[in-house]
Design a protein around this motif. Structure first.
Motif, PDB file in Angstrom:
ATOM      1  N   ARG A  45      -0.561  -1.254  -4.900  1.00  0.00           N
ATOM      2  CA  ARG A  45      -0.200   0.043  -4.319  1.00  0.00           C
ATOM      3  C   ARG A  45       1.277   0.017  -3.954  1.00  0.00           C
ATOM      4  O   ARG A  45       1.853  -1.038  -3.704  1.00  0.00           O
ATOM      5  CB  ARG A  45      -1.061   0.350  -3.104  1.00  0.00           C
ATOM      6  CG  ARG A  45      -0.833  -0.520  -1.917  1.00  0.00           C
ATOM      7  CD  ARG A  45      -1.764  -0.131  -0.746  1.00  0.00           C
ATOM      8  NE  ARG A  45      -1.384  -0.787   0.468  1.00  0.00           N
ATOM      9  CZ  ARG A  45      -1.728  -2.009   0.823  1.00  0.00           C
ATOM     10  NH1 ARG A  45      -2.476  -2.735   0.004  1.00  0.00           N
ATOM     11  NH2 ARG A  45      -1.336  -2.512   1.968  1.00  0.00           N
ATOM     12  N   SER A  46       1.875   1.188  -3.939  1.00  0.00           N
ATOM     13  CA  SER A  46       3.295   1.249  -3.601  1.00  0.00           C
ATOM     14  C   SER A  46       3.466   1.041  -2.098  1.00  0.00           C
ATOM     15  O   SER A  46       2.494   1.136  -1.336  1.00  0.00           O
ATOM     16  CB  SER A  46       3.889   2.594  -4.024  1.00  0.00           C
ATOM     17  OG  SER A  46       3.400   3.620  -3.199  1.00  0.00           O
ATOM     18  N   MET A  97       5.953  -3.463  -4.545  1.00  0.00           N
ATOM     19  CA  MET A  97       4.564  -3.026  -4.367  1.00  0.00           C
ATOM     20  C   MET A  97       3.848  -4.058  -3.523  1.00  0.00           C
ATOM     21  O   MET A  97       4.361  -5.149  -3.279  1.00  0.00           O
ATOM     22  CB  MET A  97       3.864  -2.863  -5.715  1.00  0.00           C
ATOM     23  CG  MET A  97       3.634  -4.175  -6.439  1.00  0.00           C
ATOM     24  SD  MET A  97       2.823  -4.008  -8.023  1.00  0.00           S
ATOM     25  CE  MET A  97       4.230  -3.602  -9.041  1.00  0.00           C
ATOM     26  N   PRO A 107       2.088   0.929  -9.611  1.00  0.00           N
ATOM     27  CA  PRO A 107       1.876   2.283  -9.109  1.00  0.00           C
ATOM     28  C   PRO A 107       3.079   3.207  -9.327  1.00  0.00           C
ATOM     29  O   PRO A 107       2.961   4.411  -9.152  1.00  0.00           O
ATOM     30  CB  PRO A 107       1.607   2.074  -7.621  1.00  0.00           C
ATOM     31  CG  PRO A 107       2.248   0.776  -7.295  1.00  0.00           C
ATOM     32  CD  PRO A 107       2.191  -0.049  -8.536  1.00  0.00           C
ATOM     33  N   SER A 108       4.221   2.650  -9.746  1.00  0.00           N
ATOM     34  CA  SER A 108       5.415   3.467  -9.975  1.00  0.00           C
ATOM     35  C   SER A 108       5.604   3.824 -11.439  1.00  0.00           C
ATOM     36  O   SER A 108       5.760   4.993 -11.791  1.00  0.00           O
ATOM     37  CB  SER A 108       6.662   2.745  -9.474  1.00  0.00           C
ATOM     38  OG  SER A 108       6.580   2.543  -8.086  1.00  0.00           O
ATOM     39  N   ASP A 165      -5.468  -5.293  -6.743  1.00  0.00           N
ATOM     40  CA  ASP A 165      -5.199  -3.863  -6.701  1.00  0.00           C
ATOM     41  C   ASP A 165      -3.784  -3.676  -6.164  1.00  0.00           C
ATOM     42  O   ASP A 165      -3.447  -4.200  -5.105  1.00  0.00           O
ATOM     43  CB  ASP A 165      -6.220  -3.166  -5.790  1.00  0.00           C
ATOM     44  CG  ASP A 165      -6.009  -1.680  -5.735  1.00  0.00           C
ATOM     45  OD1 ASP A 165      -5.886  -1.052  -6.819  1.00  0.00           O
ATOM     46  OD2 ASP A 165      -5.951  -1.121  -4.623  1.00  0.00           O
ATOM     47  N   SER A 179      -3.153  -6.390  -3.385  1.00  0.00           N
ATOM     48  CA  SER A 179      -4.269  -6.894  -2.586  1.00  0.00           C
ATOM     49  C   SER A 179      -5.179  -7.696  -3.501  1.00  0.00           C
ATOM     50  O   SER A 179      -5.650  -7.176  -4.521  1.00  0.00           O
ATOM     51  CB  SER A 179      -5.059  -5.734  -1.974  1.00  0.00           C
ATOM     52  OG  SER A 179      -4.232  -4.981  -1.131  1.00  0.00           O
ATOM     53  N   GLU A 196      -2.904 -10.187   0.844  1.00  0.00           N
ATOM     54  CA  GLU A 196      -1.966  -9.215   0.291  1.00  0.00           C
ATOM     55  C   GLU A 196      -0.638  -9.918   0.048  1.00  0.00           C
ATOM     56  O   GLU A 196      -0.225 -10.773   0.831  1.00  0.00           O
ATOM     57  CB  GLU A 196      -1.764  -8.037   1.240  1.00  0.00           C
ATOM     58  CG  GLU A 196      -2.980  -7.160   1.353  1.00  0.00           C
ATOM     59  CD  GLU A 196      -2.711  -5.905   2.161  1.00  0.00           C
ATOM     60  OE1 GLU A 196      -1.763  -5.877   2.965  1.00  0.00           O
ATOM     61  OE2 GLU A 196      -3.462  -4.938   1.972  1.00  0.00           O
ATOM     62  N   ASN A 252       4.753   2.991  -0.125  1.00  0.00           N
ATOM     63  CA  ASN A 252       4.609   4.282   0.556  1.00  0.00           C
ATOM     64  C   ASN A 252       3.168   4.677   0.793  1.00  0.00           C
ATOM     65  O   ASN A 252       2.908   5.645   1.497  1.00  0.00           O
ATOM     66  CB  ASN A 252       5.306   5.376  -0.248  1.00  0.00           C
ATOM     67  CG  ASN A 252       6.787   5.123  -0.368  1.00  0.00           C
ATOM     68  OD1 ASN A 252       7.394   4.524   0.504  1.00  0.00           O
ATOM     69  ND2 ASN A 252       7.358   5.545  -1.478  1.00  0.00           N
ATOM     70  N   ASP A 253       2.220   3.959   0.194  1.00  0.00           N
ATOM     71  CA  ASP A 253       0.796   4.321   0.351  1.00  0.00           C
ATOM     72  C   ASP A 253       0.216   3.806   1.632  1.00  0.00           C
ATOM     73  O   ASP A 253       0.535   2.832   2.174  1.00  0.00           O
ATOM     74  CB  ASP A 253      -0.031   3.771  -0.811  1.00  0.00           C
ATOM     75  CG  ASP A 253       0.292   4.516  -2.117  1.00  0.00           C
ATOM     76  OD1 ASP A 253       0.903   5.583  -2.049  1.00  0.00           O
ATOM     77  OD2 ASP A 253      -0.091   3.982  -3.182  1.00  0.00           O
TER      78      ASP A 253
END
Length: 86
Positions: free
Chosen positions: A82-83, A70, A39-40, A80, A73, A58, A85-86
């Motif tokens: 995600r960072s 990150m 995601p980055s 999937d 999941s 996770e 921060n999400d």
């Protein structure tokens, strides 16, 4: 003393197809992987799927390209990312 690996020839037989019967019939090899997009940095890389009986779950993971942390999941045969921060 032999460790049971004397007859393994990686030149002609991939490790994923070799069964080690000296370990109570467990199979060495074929680790299922899936693609994940960071995601980055948005680079795509492969990660190993956890065993099916541990999904959904996770996992904290660092990108193999940019090293940013990150959360991945996992469910069934998917992942999937995600960072944090999400």
């Amino acid at each position: 003393m032999s460790d049971g690996y004397d007859n393994l020839d990686l030149e002609t037989e991939p490790l994923a197809s070799w069964v080690d019967e000296s370990r109570n019939g467990s199979q060495i090899g074929c680790v299922e992987t899936t693609s994940v997009t960071c995601p980055s940095c948005f680079e795509v890389f492969e990660v190993a799927l956890p065993p099916a009986d541990e999904c959904p779950c996770e996992v904290d993971y660092d990108c193999e390209v940019c090293c940013r942390p990150m959360i991945i999941s996992f469910s069934e045969n998917m992942a999937d990312a995600r960072s944090l921060n999400d």
